[in-house]
Design a protein around this motif. Structure first.
Motif, short mmCIF file in Angstrom:
data_model
loop_
_atom_site.label_atom_id
_atom_site.label_comp_id
_atom_site.label_asym_id
_atom_site.label_seq_id
_atom_site.Cartn_x
_atom_site.Cartn_y
_atom_site.Cartn_z
N GLY A 1 -63.03 -32.07 -24.06
CA GLY A 1 -62.86 -30.70 -23.62
C GLY A 1 -63.01 -29.66 -24.72
N ASP A 2 -62.97 -30.10 -25.98
CA ASP A 2 -63.15 -29.16 -27.10
C ASP A 2 -64.59 -28.66 -27.14
OD1 ASP A 2 -60.54 -29.59 -27.94
OD2 ASP A 2 -61.10 -30.69 -29.77
N PHE A 3 -64.75 -27.40 -27.58
CA PHE A 3 -66.09 -26.89 -27.87
C PHE A 3 -66.59 -27.53 -29.15
CE2 PHE A 3 -64.56 -23.19 -25.32
CZ PHE A 3 -65.50 -23.30 -24.31
N VAL A 4 -67.89 -27.76 -29.20
CA VAL A 4 -68.54 -28.33 -30.39
C VAL A 4 -69.40 -27.24 -31.01
CG1 VAL A 4 -70.12 -30.12 -31.21
CG2 VAL A 4 -68.52 -30.63 -29.36
N LYS B 1 -69.62 -28.89 -24.99
CA LYS B 1 -68.22 -29.30 -24.84
C LYS B 1 -68.16 -30.83 -24.82
CE LYS B 1 -65.57 -26.89 -22.05
NZ LYS B 1 -64.84 -26.38 -20.87
N ALA B 2 -67.20 -31.37 -25.55
CA ALA B 2 -67.05 -32.83 -25.62
C ALA B 2 -66.63 -33.40 -24.27
CB ALA B 2 -66.02 -33.20 -26.68
N THR B 3 -67.29 -34.47 -23.84
CA THR B 3 -66.94 -35.13 -22.58
C THR B 3 -65.99 -36.30 -22.81
OG1 THR B 3 -68.91 -36.52 -22.72
CG2 THR B 3 -69.10 -34.45 -21.47
N GLN B 4 -65.66 -36.56 -24.08
CA GLN B 4 -64.72 -37.62 -24.45
C GLN B 4 -64.24 -37.33 -25.87
OE1 GLN B 4 -67.04 -41.39 -25.74
NE2 GLN B 4 -68.37 -40.38 -24.26
N ASN C 1 -71.93 -37.95 -25.18
CA ASN C 1 -70.55 -37.54 -25.37
C ASN C 1 -70.35 -36.02 -25.46
OD1 ASN C 1 -71.62 -37.22 -27.95
ND2 ASN C 1 -70.38 -38.85 -28.87
N ILE C 2 -71.37 -35.27 -25.03
CA ILE C 2 -71.26 -33.81 -25.01
C ILE C 2 -72.03 -33.26 -23.81
CG2 ILE C 2 -73.25 -33.55 -26.54
CD1 ILE C 2 -72.01 -31.02 -27.67
N THR C 3 -71.48 -32.22 -23.21
CA THR C 3 -72.20 -31.44 -22.21
C THR C 3 -72.80 -30.27 -22.96
OG1 THR C 3 -70.68 -32.04 -20.45
CG2 THR C 3 -71.98 -30.07 -20.11
N GLY C 4 -74.11 -30.13 -22.89
CA GLY C 4 -74.80 -29.08 -23.63
C GLY C 4 -74.50 -27.70 -23.08
#
Length: 99
Positions: free
Chosen positions: A62-65, A74-77, A89-92
């Motif tokens: 859930g953290d922003f990258v 946003k991290a998906t894990q 492991n990230i939603t772009g």
């Protein structure tokens, strides 16, 4: 290709949670990148192809990258320091904006 001062990764902004591999990095390798005038080093825990990103701080689901000082997704894990960061492991940001 080995880089000067053994720097093998690129980080642009102190806000960044990732760096980019300037050469293929394998599990157990030391990733070295420059922050301001300081060279930092972390251990790679998962193979990272050349020009791909890896996490330089622990990221929670859930953290922003951040890359280059900008949110890229946003991290998906949970993602540990030294892990490869990619679509698994990230939603772009495009997906976050609905594009």
């Amino acid at each position: 290709m080995k880089m000067e001062n053994n720097i093998n990764s690129l980080m642009i902004s102190e806000k960044d949670s990732v760096a980019v591999a300037l050469e293929e990095l394998n599990e157990g390798d030391a990733a070295k990148y420059k922050v301001s005038d300081e060279i930092r080093e972390i251990k790679i825990v998962q193979n990272v192809p050349i020009y791909h990103k890896f996490v330089i701080v622990d990221v929670k689901e859930g953290d922003f990258v951040y890359k280059y000082g900008q949110v890229i997704g946003k991290a998906t894990q949970d993602i540990k320091i030294g892990q490869h960061l990619h679509t698994h492991n990230i939603t772009g940001i495009r997906e976050m904006l609905g594009d």
